[in-house]
Scaffold this motif. Structure first.
Motif, PDB file in Angstrom:
ATOM      1  N   GLU A  52       0.843  -1.193   0.000  1.00  3.92           N
ATOM      2  CA  GLU A  52       0.000   0.000   0.000  1.00  3.92           C
ATOM      3  C   GLU A  52       0.884   1.251   0.000  1.00  3.92           C
ATOM      4  O   GLU A  52       1.810   1.356   0.796  1.00  3.92           O
ATOM      5  N   ARG A  53       0.575   2.159  -0.922  1.00  4.15           N
ATOM      6  CA  ARG A  53       1.268   3.454  -0.917  1.00  4.15           C
ATOM      7  C   ARG A  53       0.567   4.371   0.088  1.00  4.15           C
ATOM      8  O   ARG A  53      -0.644   4.568   0.014  1.00  4.15           O
ATOM      9  N   THR A  54       1.331   4.907   1.011  1.00  4.34           N
ATOM     10  CA  THR A  54       0.776   5.794   2.029  1.00  4.34           C
ATOM     11  C   THR A  54       1.547   7.098   2.009  1.00  4.34           C
ATOM     12  O   THR A  54       2.775   7.087   1.952  1.00  4.34           O
ATOM     13  N   GLY A  55       0.859   8.200   2.059  1.00  2.00           N
ATOM     14  CA  GLY A  55       1.527   9.495   2.150  1.00  2.00           C
ATOM     15  C   GLY A  55       1.945   9.733   3.587  1.00  2.00           C
ATOM     16  O   GLY A  55       1.104   9.792   4.484  1.00  2.00           O
ATOM     17  N   LEU A  56       3.245   9.827   3.792  1.00  2.00           N
ATOM     18  CA  LEU A  56       3.762   9.949   5.156  1.00  2.00           C
ATOM     19  C   LEU A  56       3.855  11.403   5.608  1.00  2.00           C
ATOM     20  O   LEU A  56       4.063  12.305   4.793  1.00  2.00           O
ATOM     21  N   ILE A  57       3.721  11.588   6.901  1.00  2.00           N
ATOM     22  CA  ILE A  57       4.035  12.873   7.527  1.00  2.00           C
ATOM     23  C   ILE A  57       5.365  12.666   8.247  1.00  2.00           C
ATOM     24  O   ILE A  57       5.485  11.798   9.108  1.00  2.00           O
ATOM     25  N   VAL A  58       6.365  13.415   7.819  1.00  2.00           N
ATOM     26  CA  VAL A  58       7.721  13.241   8.353  1.00  2.00           C
ATOM     27  C   VAL A  58       8.174  14.560   8.977  1.00  2.00           C
ATOM     28  O   VAL A  58       8.067  15.617   8.343  1.00  2.00           O
ATOM     29  N   VAL A  59       8.654  14.499  10.207  1.00  2.00           N
ATOM     30  CA  VAL A  59       9.176  15.693  10.877  1.00  2.00           C
ATOM     31  C   VAL A  59      10.669  15.499  11.125  1.00  2.00           C
ATOM     32  O   VAL A  59      11.080  14.470  11.679  1.00  2.00           O
ATOM     33  N   ILE A  60      11.464  16.467  10.667  1.00  3.70           N
ATOM     34  CA  ILE A  60      12.909  16.434  10.923  1.00  3.70           C
ATOM     35  C   ILE A  60      13.221  17.671  11.765  1.00  3.70           C
ATOM     36  O   ILE A  60      13.168  18.799  11.259  1.00  3.70           O
ATOM     37  N   THR A  61      13.511  17.437  13.032  1.00  3.54           N
ATOM     38  CA  THR A  61      13.699  18.564  13.944  1.00  3.54           C
ATOM     39  C   THR A  61      15.053  18.457  14.667  1.00  3.54           C
ATOM     40  O   THR A  61      15.896  17.667  14.271  1.00  3.54           O
ATOM     41  N   GLY A  62      15.258  19.256  15.695  1.00  2.00           N
ATOM     42  CA  GLY A  62      16.513  19.232  16.443  1.00  2.00           C
ATOM     43  C   GLY A  62      17.425  20.377  16.038  1.00  2.00           C
ATOM     44  O   GLY A  62      17.171  21.088  15.055  1.00  2.00           O
ATOM     45  N   THR A  63      18.515  20.538  16.797  1.00  2.00           N
ATOM     46  CA  THR A  63      19.386  21.700  16.595  1.00  2.00           C
ATOM     47  C   THR A  63      20.606  21.398  15.723  1.00  2.00           C
ATOM     48  O   THR A  63      21.359  22.299  15.376  1.00  2.00           O
ATOM     49  N   GLY A  64      20.792  20.124  15.385  1.00  2.00           N
ATOM     50  CA  GLY A  64      22.002  19.749  14.653  1.00  2.00           C
ATOM     51  C   GLY A  64      21.927  19.989  13.161  1.00  2.00           C
ATOM     52  O   GLY A  64      20.855  20.263  12.600  1.00  2.00           O
ATOM     53  N   LYS A  65      23.076  19.869  12.514  1.00  2.00           N
ATOM     54  CA  LYS A  65      23.165  19.988  11.064  1.00  2.00           C
ATOM     55  C   LYS A  65      22.522  18.783  10.401  1.00  2.00           C
ATOM     56  O   LYS A  65      22.761  17.652  10.793  1.00  2.00           O
ATOM     57  N   GLY A  66      21.709  19.012   9.339  1.00  2.00           N
ATOM     58  CA  GLY A  66      21.214  17.884   8.570  1.00  2.00           C
ATOM     59  C   GLY A  66      19.704  17.812   8.416  1.00  2.00           C
ATOM     60  O   GLY A  66      19.179  16.746   8.111  1.00  2.00           O
ATOM     61  N   LYS A  67      19.013  18.903   8.607  1.00  2.00           N
ATOM     62  CA  LYS A  67      17.548  18.864   8.482  1.00  2.00           C
ATOM     63  C   LYS A  67      17.127  19.241   7.048  1.00  2.00           C
ATOM     64  O   LYS A  67      16.502  18.447   6.349  1.00  2.00           O
ATOM     65  N   THR A  68      17.520  20.433   6.626  1.00  2.00           N
ATOM     66  CA  THR A  68      17.190  20.839   5.251  1.00  2.00           C
ATOM     67  C   THR A  68      17.916  19.932   4.259  1.00  2.00           C
ATOM     68  O   THR A  68      17.336  19.528   3.245  1.00  2.00           O
ATOM     69  N   SER A  69      19.160  19.592   4.572  1.00  2.00           N
ATOM     70  CA  SER A  69      19.892  18.735   3.628  1.00  2.00           C
ATOM     71  C   SER A  69      19.216  17.371   3.519  1.00  2.00           C
ATOM     72  O   SER A  69      19.170  16.778   2.435  1.00  2.00           O
ATOM     73  N   SER A  70      18.659  16.887   4.607  1.00  2.00           N
ATOM     74  CA  SER A  70      17.928  15.620   4.549  1.00  2.00           C
ATOM     75  C   SER A  70      16.703  15.741   3.644  1.00  2.00           C
ATOM     76  O   SER A  70      16.402  14.829   2.855  1.00  2.00           O
ATOM     77  N   ALA A  71      16.010  16.865   3.745  1.00  2.00           N
ATOM     78  CA  ALA A  71      14.840  17.087   2.876  1.00  2.00           C
ATOM     79  C   ALA A  71      15.269  17.170   1.409  1.00  2.00           C
ATOM     80  O   ALA A  71      14.614  16.618   0.520  1.00  2.00           O
ATOM     81  N   LEU A  72      16.403  17.828   1.158  1.00  2.02           N
ATOM     82  CA  LEU A  72      16.931  17.900  -0.218  1.00  2.02           C
ATOM     83  C   LEU A  72      17.250  16.498  -0.730  1.00  2.02           C
ATOM     84  O   LEU A  72      17.014  16.181  -1.902  1.00  2.02           O
ATOM     85  N   GLY A  73      17.797  15.678   0.158  1.00  2.00           N
ATOM     86  CA  GLY A  73      18.112  14.301  -0.218  1.00  2.00           C
ATOM     87  C   GLY A  73      16.867  13.526  -0.596  1.00  2.00           C
ATOM     88  O   GLY A  73      16.882  12.712  -1.529  1.00  2.00           O
TER      89      GLY A  73
END
Lengths: 197, 197
Positions: free
Chosen positions: A22-43
């Protein structure tokens, strides 16, 4: 871009292609103070691109300081759009704009986000820095919850930024907290292109 | 790919272009059990691409299960290469290959990584899942430390994967630990293309 397998001495083996029942549209939250949130979304945009999926990234607050991804995404031959809505981080990094102006921009971004989410044109919508914008009161909790709740079932919605609200993470399927263990700036190293911006 | 500013009603403002007084090749470790390590490294490739920088990603262990980034990176019009060296995650996910075979592959990957790091051809080298490979004893601590120490001063070296060794993080400038707060699989949702692979 080239892709290659290292020269294996043993016979080649079969690649497994996953396909969820089953294809499911996920809700994903990437939070925290460290490096790697926007870059993870770009990935995830790169990953989605490989599957022929369409992505839209609405960046809250960002837009005043050049970032490599602006041109990097242009070089990605896929259906992807990036919308810069802001004037930098409200209240920090010597940002000269008053709160009211940041809030006005963020409010406009909420409208855009709603439009993108409900357009039916995308497989993935990324609301970059929206958690941060909520924490800074540039957008309201009710607005963010409404965006999430209005999501079509098959759309993936990714919300990035530090200080994610507990009511937002409660609605998410996947939540990662990127902890800053250490960062080069603590040694006095300035932000480096390609890594930090 | 299109990029646009939201239609601002106020006059446009100037974009700041950062440029560090000194370019330094950073050692970045992205570890932890949460989602967002490899995708963060992929995002740095997009960012670097925008700056005209050249990237090489050597993926340890991965290579048996198709991932969207294989084709996504092909669509990125930049100097970037991705090298798959493995046969999947040793000992998990029903992986059928014996330890000796995984170790042999990982050892070959160390040689490749060394070659890429010392080639002078790249601005960024990413050793994806190497932390995990070290923890699983597919590579040795001395080998990883030697790779890091042999790095040219201007080269950025990114090491991803859970369970980063403390001696590796000690050498890094920036370390992020991606904590899994929750994950869709805990609700019985299968991995979804574009997000999880």
């Amino acid at each position: 871009m080239q892709i290659k397998k290292s020269e294996a001495k043993e016979p080649s083996f079969e690649i497994t292609h996953l396909e969820p029942a089953e294809r499911t549209g996920l809700i994903v939250v990437i939070t925290g103070t460290g490096k790697g949130k926007t870059s993870s979304a770009l990935g995830m945009i790169v990953r989605a691109c490989g599957h022929g999926m369409k992505s839209s990234m609405v960046q809250f607050m960002k837009g005043d300081i050049y970032a490599g991804e602006w041109d990097g995404l242009k070089k990605l031959a896929c259906d992807v759009e990036l919308i810069l809505t802001g004037k930098g981080f409200c209240g920090i990094q010597g940002n000269p704009y008053p709160f009211s102006e940041h809030r006005e921009n963020a409010q406009r971004a909420v409208g855009l986000a709603k439009e993108k989410i409900q357009s039916g044109k995308f497989d993935i919508v990324i609301l970059d820095e929206i958690n941060n914008a909520l924490n800074l009161k540039l957008v309201d909790l009710d607005q963010v919850l409404e965006l999430i709740e209005s999501k079509p079932p098959r759309l993936h919605l990714i919300l990035t930024g530090r200080d994610a609200h507990p009511k937002v993470t409660a609605l998410a399927h996947t939540v990662s907290e990127v902890k800053e263990i250490k960062h080069a700036y603590q040694e006095g190293i300035e932000p480096q292109p390609g890594i930090d911006y």
